[in-house]
Design an enzyme around this catalytic site. Sequence first.
Site, short mmCIF file in Angstrom:
data_model
loop_
_atom_site.label_atom_id
_atom_site.label_comp_id
_atom_site.label_asym_id
_atom_site.label_seq_id
_atom_site.Cartn_x
_atom_site.Cartn_y
_atom_site.Cartn_z
N CYS A 1 -44.70 20.27 48.82
CA CYS A 1 -44.29 18.74 48.91
C CYS A 1 -45.56 18.01 48.83
O CYS A 1 -46.57 18.87 48.88
CB CYS A 1 -43.44 18.54 50.46
N GLU B 1 -40.95 23.88 63.09
CA GLU B 1 -40.21 22.42 63.31
C GLU B 1 -40.51 22.01 64.74
O GLU B 1 -40.97 22.60 66.08
CB GLU B 1 -39.23 22.43 63.64
N CYS C 1 -45.12 22.22 58.48
CA CYS C 1 -45.05 23.19 56.12
C CYS C 1 -45.58 24.51 56.77
O CYS C 1 -46.30 24.57 57.10
CB CYS C 1 -45.19 22.32 55.12
N GLU D 1 -46.39 26.04 54.06
CA GLU D 1 -48.14 26.11 53.61
C GLU D 1 -49.30 25.58 54.17
O GLU D 1 -50.54 26.52 54.44
CB GLU D 1 -47.90 25.42 52.00
N CYS E 1 -48.39 18.72 51.35
CA CYS E 1 -49.15 20.50 50.87
C CYS E 1 -50.07 20.84 49.94
O CYS E 1 -50.63 21.05 49.85
CB CYS E 1 -47.65 20.89 50.97
N ASN F 1 -42.64 27.61 58.40
CA ASN F 1 -42.93 26.35 58.83
C ASN F 1 -42.31 26.01 60.36
O ASN F 1 -41.65 27.01 60.94
CB ASN F 1 -41.47 25.15 58.05
N1 THU Z 1 -40.90 22.11 54.20
C1 THU Z 1 -42.15 22.99 53.91
O1 THU Z 1 -42.19 24.01 55.08
N2 THU Z 1 -42.55 23.26 52.74
C2 THU Z 1 -42.49 21.53 51.88
O2 THU Z 1 -43.48 21.98 51.11
C3 THU Z 1 -40.95 21.67 51.91
C4 THU Z 1 -40.81 21.23 53.58
C5 THU Z 1 -40.67 22.50 55.70
C6 THU Z 1 -40.84 21.53 56.42
C7 THU Z 1 -39.43 21.39 57.56
O3 THU Z 1 -39.43 21.47 58.39
C8 THU Z 1 -38.19 21.24 56.64
O4 THU Z 1 -39.19 22.40 55.51
C9 THU Z 1 -37.58 20.33 55.91
O5 THU Z 1 -38.36 19.46 55.37
#
Ligand code: THU
Length: 160
Positions: free
Chosen positions: A112, A64, A73, A75, A115, A62
């Site tokens: 999520c 940010e 994210c 994925e 994704c 991920n």
């Molecule tokens: N996140 C992912 O990388 N994948 C997911 O399927 C759920 C959330 C990340 C996004 C954000 O950087 C952090 O997790 C918190 O939501």
Amino acid sequence: MKRIKIETSFEVYDSIKELATPIQNLILKATEARKKAYAPYSKFLVGAALELENGQLIAGNNQENASYPSGLCAERTAIYYAGAEFPNQKIIRMAIVAGSTTNPTPKPIPPCGACRQALSEYEVKQNMPMELYFMGTSGQIAYSNSVENILPWIFDKTVL
Ligand code: THU
């Protein structure tokens, strides 16, 4: 009126040792990718690793952003890279390792919704199910034999 019922199920493994070597390696790749995640805001680090049909492993994590919705994210970082660099390679399986650096996260953490939608695009594109393995920073591993299994009744190109 008729009622349509969709059933879904997944498998849970207690230890990575119960899984075949290529899958263990993919989970280790996702674990390594997680360590390089850029998640200074949520402190929730996620690593994703894909195995392509030629055996190559692709990883993402991920990323940010101070403008929160601009982040991405793990994925999607991984699968968009695979789509960009290896558009003709089918994706056999994906491993996702996720967890907070501030709270214990010992349970499997599924992708999520956004994704799931992004992954389903590639499953439909390659006309072959993509195996998914997901876990927290320790503990059990959950396995789904396809993206469709965790996103039934999908919105895909057939409706356009
Ligand atoms: N996140 C992912 O990388 N994948 C997911 O399927 C759920 C959330 C990340 C996004 C954000 O950087 C952090 O997790 C918190 O939501």
